[in-house]
Structure formats: structure tokens, C-alpha cells
Design a protein around this motif. Structure first.
Motif, PDB file in Angstrom:
ATOM      1  N   LYS A   1      15.998 -48.389  -5.825  1.00  0.00           N
ATOM      2  CA  LYS A   1      16.617 -47.705  -5.238  1.00  0.00           C
ATOM      3  C   LYS A   1      16.022 -47.104  -4.142  1.00  0.00           C
ATOM      4  CE  LYS A   1      20.033 -44.912  -7.420  1.00  0.00           C
ATOM      5  NZ  LYS A   1      20.539 -43.991  -8.389  1.00  0.00           N
TER       6      LYS A   1
ATOM      7  N   ASN B   1      20.304 -42.466  -3.763  1.00  0.00           N
ATOM      8  CA  ASN B   1      21.555 -42.773  -3.438  1.00  0.00           C
ATOM      9  C   ASN B   1      22.482 -43.144  -4.843  1.00  0.00           C
ATOM     10  OD1 ASN B   1      23.735 -43.943  -2.123  1.00  0.00           O
ATOM     11  ND2 ASN B   1      22.600 -45.460  -1.063  1.00  0.00           N
TER      12      ASN B   1
ATOM     13  N   ASP C   1      24.114 -35.329   2.933  1.00  0.00           N
ATOM     14  CA  ASP C   1      23.414 -36.482   2.250  1.00  0.00           C
ATOM     15  C   ASP C   1      23.102 -37.569   3.068  1.00  0.00           C
ATOM     16  OD1 ASP C   1      23.108 -38.787   0.511  1.00  0.00           O
ATOM     17  OD2 ASP C   1      24.736 -38.499  -0.720  1.00  0.00           O
TER      18      ASP C   1
ATOM     19  N   HIS D   1      25.489 -44.354  -4.699  1.00  0.00           N
ATOM     20  CA  HIS D   1      26.264 -45.540  -4.396  1.00  0.00           C
ATOM     21  C   HIS D   1      25.605 -46.845  -4.869  1.00  0.00           C
ATOM     22  CE1 HIS D   1      28.573 -42.146  -3.169  1.00  0.00           C
ATOM     23  NE2 HIS D   1      28.061 -42.086  -2.174  1.00  0.00           N
TER      24      HIS D   1
ATOM     25  N   PHE E   1      22.711 -40.618   2.897  1.00  0.00           N
ATOM     26  CA  PHE E   1      23.181 -41.620   2.617  1.00  0.00           C
ATOM     27  C   PHE E   1      24.556 -42.032   3.331  1.00  0.00           C
ATOM     28  CE2 PHE E   1      20.066 -41.361  -0.787  1.00  0.00           C
ATOM     29  CZ  PHE E   1      19.195 -42.301  -0.683  1.00  0.00           C
ATOM     30  N   GLU E   2      24.913 -40.700   3.438  1.00  0.00           N
ATOM     31  CA  GLU E   2      26.097 -40.632   4.195  1.00  0.00           C
ATOM     32  C   GLU E   2      26.033 -40.383   5.766  1.00  0.00           C
ATOM     33  OE1 GLU E   2      28.468 -37.417   2.295  1.00  0.00           O
ATOM     34  OE2 GLU E   2      29.006 -38.777   0.461  1.00  0.00           O
TER      35      GLU E   2
ATOM     36  N   GLY F   1      16.981 -47.630   0.345  1.00  0.00           N
ATOM     37  CA  GLY F   1      16.869 -46.376   0.748  1.00  0.00           C
ATOM     38  C   GLY F   1      15.797 -46.552   2.042  1.00  0.00           C
TER      39      GLY F   1
END
Lengths: 347, 259
Positions: free
Chosen positions: A237, A219, A329, A221, A331-332, A241
Motif C-alpha cells: 500500500k 490509503n 486526506d 481505497h 489520497f483525495e 502511495g
């Protein structure tokens, strides 16, 4: 040829492994076709309510062995009690759910009763009255048909492979109490403590699994605390996630799974690993996030009814098994997916 | 301490498995030690380095099946025994466990017999319980940690994994233990270890040596097949934004009735 079936109710301190009831469903299909009767076996301490429940799920008779020595999972003692009841009831078939406990218990029972065990069975056939069982081997890369000529045949059933019968509170059946007679000279183990109770849904019983691979650490961000080493930052990280995936899992009442790569990188404990050296699963829905799909992983989840793949790489092998694919992605995609499903399932 | 660790040779887990004329085939994939057995060997070597003693690798298979034994020796096992007999080719679990139990008795004076949690080929996980029962020892399966081993008091305390949590158990020795992946990363064989293993000599015992006769298997495998190809038509979920993709996917999952 009619069959006398004994089903084993696997439980932990009175809380039943749900697949125990599926064994009663399998027993009901066999006796419906071949004739016969079904008894259940409940071992433990103060577990009489489970005997009543077994009747409601289809047992004609329940053998109840209650003794303080059977309170903890100590397979040597449970095996002795199982042998006692098998000698009294003389079943043709002993059905168990496949759990961490029954693998060792079934093995011990096979030695005691001089018979064979067919493990992790997903299908039973009794054409011509002879029972054969189908079970996946090599993590489901192949299917083997197995038969056992000895009596009683012991079979452990894979969770979710057989239909759980409806619970009928009006059903009646006989509860037979058996007094536990411990083996003389048997080695005695002592259970000192139970720890690290996992919360959440277990992989084996889950109707829905949300799984993450190495991609969970990518990720862009999130910013790890500055004092972490590179390796610690990566794990940090990755854990963020998995927290994101756990949120989706919570909305779906799902279990959280992981690829071997994620487990080997210490992102998540081994108990979450899906695949050939982890757990083989078969949920209704499997959502693979950031998992490319190594052959060992695909073997462990390919029989899931609907597979969703979310991955940045459009060429990832996981897409070949996916009913729905999202190239993007995670994470999006995952946070709005969680929100959207939360609304839909609430409404 | 005298520790026996049971190991098995299997096809590489990356292999594509197929059925060729009724026989299981793994193409030209290599044969390796059962990955789960590596954790058992690791645990055996750790116990030896703490408490002293020796580690003996024990394997059942044809005389050509030496990969598992060689790997265990290369990791650091002191000695090995291969159990091999033409009459054991169709051996079922019960027969295999009788042979292993007889070998444990013939080796003699073992404090611990270690297994991996199961093999990646037949995946039964039955042997630890069966061998323990035949020997009259306790079985501690799916052990993730050795908390304490006291060779003088003849006790061992371990943590074992269950669905609902971990159980801390104390057991008298001798005992049969199966080790899970939670135990920790197995070591790589050293160059010296690999060289030593390639030159190692070890006994091969047949049924006569163990004083056993086979009674024929009670479990047979009349058929093995490849699973039916799964016909999947993949629907790619497109959208202008990730939010749009997510919403479309959520709607599709509701339509599919899996939620």
C-alpha cells in the motif's frame, strides 16, 4: 588581498554534478571583490568538453588531467592528481561542490596539502580579506562560523546555496594539460561495475521535492493482493502511495523524498530520506504529504523556501513551518492537485 | 580478521539544540552513540561472525564520553580503546584523523577500519578519507554492502553509493570503509551485552601514548549561533471538496512563483 582560486569540477563519467558550476559562481563573487583569478580542475578520461564548459561558466584557466586511470572514481588517484595541480598553481582557496565523491577527495587533499577543510558551506564572507564560512551543523539546528588559517583552504559548497553563473559560449580561457603522475606504492582499487542507476531528480539538486511519510500506507481505497501477509500488504500500500507522489513529482520535475519513519518501515529506499540521518535539503518548494514533522525531519528541510503540508492531523508540527496547509486526506488531495498542476504548467 | 570500528558520542537526534553563552547546549537530552556508527558496528560484527577475528571499538573524546564505546561493546565488540587528551579539546578534523591513524597503527595488524558515514553533530564525513590517506590505505566510503571478503587473498569487494548509482569496487586489504544506513538494521544490545559493557575495562591513550604532539588546529569555529527564526504565516487552504482544495492550492503555488 587578491585570491587565487581553484574550483573542482565533480563529474561522473563526464556528466557534471550541477553544483560544480555554482562553485565558479562563488569564485566569481570573491574575485570581483578582492581581485584575483580563478582556475578550474577537470580530472578524468576523455573529458575535454568539460574544460571548455568550465571556461564558459567563468574559469580563466582550466587544468585538464586526462588519463585512463582517472576514468573511474578512485579517490586515491584523483587526490594525487589534485595535489599535482595544487602544487603547480598554488591556490589560496580550493572550492568544490559537496558530493559523495568530494567528501572523501577533500579529506585526502587536506592530508596531502596539510590543510583544513570546511564542509557543506552555505555562506562565505571575506570582510577584511579574511575568509570565513558559515555551515549548518546538527542538520541545520545550529549555524557555525568556521575559519581556516592554513593555505590553501579547502571548502566544499552545499548544492543550491550559491548562484550558478550564466553560461557564456563566447568566453575564452586557457586549457592547460597536465600529465598525470601516479603515486608510487599507492594501493590500487578496481571498479568492477556500476549498477542500480537511479532515475529521476536527485534530492540535493532538486528545486522541488515531494515527500511522503508513514501516511502513504493508509490509503483506504486500494486493496492489496489477498496472498500478502499483513506486513507485505502495508508495504504494498505504501508503494502505491509513493507511486502517487512520484506522479506529482514527475509533473513538477521534482525529486521524491521521505521521512525516516517511511524508510525504516521499508516503504522506500534510504537514498530518499530527508532529515538528520538522511539528506538535508533546501528546495524552492517542499510538499510534505502525510508527514507529521519529527524534529529530525524538520531540521533537514526547514530552510526550504515554501513548504506545503498536507496532513489529516491539524495539530501535526509540520504545519508550523508550512506556508500553505491542507488539512485533509492526501489520497483525495494529491491526485486532483497533480491534474490541476499538469494543466497549469502545460498552459 | 582484525576490525577496528570508530565510534563517537553525540547528543540524541531528538534534542533541541541551542547556543548558551557561546556554547552548544542540548538541554537535558541524553547522549548516544552516533546513529550512523551503529551501522558500522553492525557490519563489523557481521564480518567477524563470517570470517572470525575480533572487533575493537575506537573512540576519541573526553574520559567521560563513554556512551559510544559502551554501546559498541554492548552490541558485541570484543574490546575498546578510548583516545583522550586535554590538548585535543579544540582538535580539528586533521588532528583528529592523525590521532585515529596513530591509534590504528598502535593497535596494529588491522585488516579493516570502519566508520559510520558521518557524525550527526559536525557532519563533515571527512575522517574516513583522511585516516585512509594517513595510513596509505584505500578509502571505500558510503558502502552499502560487502559483496565478498577474502582474508586469504587480502581483498574485499563492496558496493558503494554515489549520486548516479552504486559502484562495485574491489580493494586490497587493509582498507578504511565507511558504512551507510543502506547496510541494514543494526542489532539491539542484549541484556548480557549491556551488563558486560558496563563492567568493561579498556585502555585510555593520550598523545604521549601515541607518540604525537599537537600543532594546534588550522580550522577554528569562532562562532556558533541558532538559525534565525523563520517567520511563517500559514495559510490554510479550505474548500467544500478535496478537488476544490487541490485547485486552490495549485493556484496559490503558481502565484508564489515557486513553479
Amino acid at each position: 588581498m587578491t585570491k587565487k582560486i581553484l574550483t573542482y569540477i565533480d563529474h561522473f563519467q563526464g556528466s557534471v554534478q550541477p553544483s560544480s558550476w555554482e562553485a565558479l559562481g562563488a569564485a566569481a563573487s570573491i574575485t570581483a571583490d578582492l581581485g584575483g583569478e580563478t582556475a578550474s580542475l577537470v580530472l578524468g578520461d576523455e573529458v575535454e568538453p568539460l574544460a571548455e564548459e568550465a571556461v564558459q561558466y567563468g574559469a580563466d584557466q582550466v587544468f585538464l588531467v586526462e588519463d585512463s586511470q582517472l576514468a573511474d572514481f578512485r579517490p586515491e588517484m584523483l587526490a594525487a592528481a589534485l595535489r599535482q595541480v595544487a602544487e603547480q598553481y598554488q591556490p589560496d582557496l580550493i572550492l568544490m561542490p559537496t558530493t559523495t565523491r568530494t567528501r572523501v577527495l577533500a579529506g585526502m587533499a587536506a592530508v596531502d596539502l596539510n590543510t583544513g577543510v570546511l564542509v557543506d558551506v552555505v555562506e562565505l564572507d571575506w570582510e577584511g580579506g579574511e575568509l570565513t564560512a558559515v555551515r549548518p551543523i546538527y542538520a541545520g539546528k545550529l549555524l557555525a562560523t568556521a575559519a581556516c588559517t592554513a593555505n590553501p583552504t579547502i571548502i566544499t559548497l552545499r548544492g543550491r546555496a550559491f548562484e550558478k553563473p550564466d553560461q557564456d559560449p563566447a568566453r575564452s580561457g586557457e586549457v592547460v594539460r597536465v600529465e598525470y603522475q601516479p603515486d608510487e606504492d599507492a594501493p590500487i582499487t578496481e571498479v568492477l561495475e556500476i549498477k542500480g542507476k537511479e532515475t529521476g531528480v536527485s534530492l540535493a539538486d532538486a528545486a522541488v521535492i515531494v515527500s511522503g511519510g508513514r501516511g502513504v500506507a493508509n490509503n483506504p481505497h486500494v486493496e492489496p493482493p489477498a496472498d500478502l501477509s499483513e506486513e507485505e500488504a502495508e508495504v504494498w500500500k505504501a508503494q502505491k502511495g509513493f507511486e502517487m507522489l512520484a506522479e506529482l513529482a514527475e509533473v513538477l520535475n521534482a525529486a521524491v523524498g521521505a521521512s525516516r519513519a517511511a524508510v525504516d518501515a521499508d516503504y522506500i529506499p534510504y537514498s530518499h530520506q530527508v532529515g538528520q540521518t538522511g539528506k538535508v535539503v533546501s528546495p524552492d518548494l517542499y510538499i510534505a504529504c502525510g508527514i507529521s514533522g519529527a524534529i529530525q525531519h524538520l531540521a533537514g528541510m526547514r530552510t526550504s523556501k515554501v513548504i506545503v503540508a498536507i496532513n489529516k492531523d491539524p495539530d501535526a508540527p509540520i504545519f508550523n513551518l508550512a506556508r500553505f496547509g491542507v488539512v485533509g486526506d492526501m489520497f483525495e488531495i494529491v491526485p486532483p492537485l497533480t491534474e490541476s498542476l499538469r494543466e497549469k504548467l502545460a498552459g | 580478521m582484525k576490525i577496528i570500528v570508530c565510534v563517537k558520542q553525540v547528543p540524541d537526534t531528538a534534542a533541541t539544540m541551542a547556543v548558551d553563552d557561546g556554547a552548544i547546549s542540548w538541554g537535558d537530552a541524553s547522549l548516544i552513540i552516533n546513529p550512523w556508527d551503529e551501522f558500522a558496528v553492525e557490519a563489523a560484527l557481521d564480518l567477524k561472525s563470517t570470517h572470525g577475528g575480533e572487533v575493537i571499538a575506537l573512540s576519541l573524546g573526553s574520559e567521560e564520553e563513554t556512551e559510544a564505546i559502551k554501546h559498541a561493546l554492548a552490541m558485541g565488540a570484543d574490546d575498546a580503546v578510548l583516545l583522550s587528551d586535554p590538548d585535543l579539546q579544540a582538535a580539528d578534523n586533521l588532528t583528529a584523523s592523525r590521532v585515529l591513524a596513530a591509534a590504528v597503527e598502535k593497535i596494529g595488524d588491522a585488516d579493516l577500519v570502519l566508520f559510520g558515514q558521518q557524525s550527526v553533530d559536525s557532519e563533515t564525513g571527512l575522517l574516513p578519507g583522511q585516516v585512509a590517506r594517513l595510513l596509505g590505505w584505500p578509502a571505500l566510503t558510503l558502502v552499502s554492502r560487502f559483496e565478498a571478503v577474502d582474508p586469504d587473498a587480502d581483498t574485499v569487494q563492496v558496493e558503494r553509493v554515489m549520486e548516479e548509482g552504486n559502484q562495485v569496487v574491489k580493494s586490497p586489504l587493509p582498507v578504511v570503509v565507511s558504512v551507510t544506513k543502506d547496510y541494514g538494521e543494526p542489532r539491539y544490545p542484549s541484556f548480557m551485552g549491556i551488563r558486560k559493557a558496563s563492567q568493561a575495562q579498556y585502555p585510555i591513550w593520550g598523545l604521549d601514548d601515541l607518540g604525537l604532539e599537537t600543532s594546534g588546529p588550522v580550522v577554528s569555529w569562532p562562532e556558533v549561533k541558532e538559525p534565525p527564526e523563520k517567520e511563517v504565516i500559514t495559510e490554510l487552504i479550505e474548500g467544500e471538496t478535496p478537488e476544490e482544495q487541490a485547485q486552490k492550492l495549485a493556484a496559490k503555488l503558481r502565484e508564489e512563483k515557486v513553479l
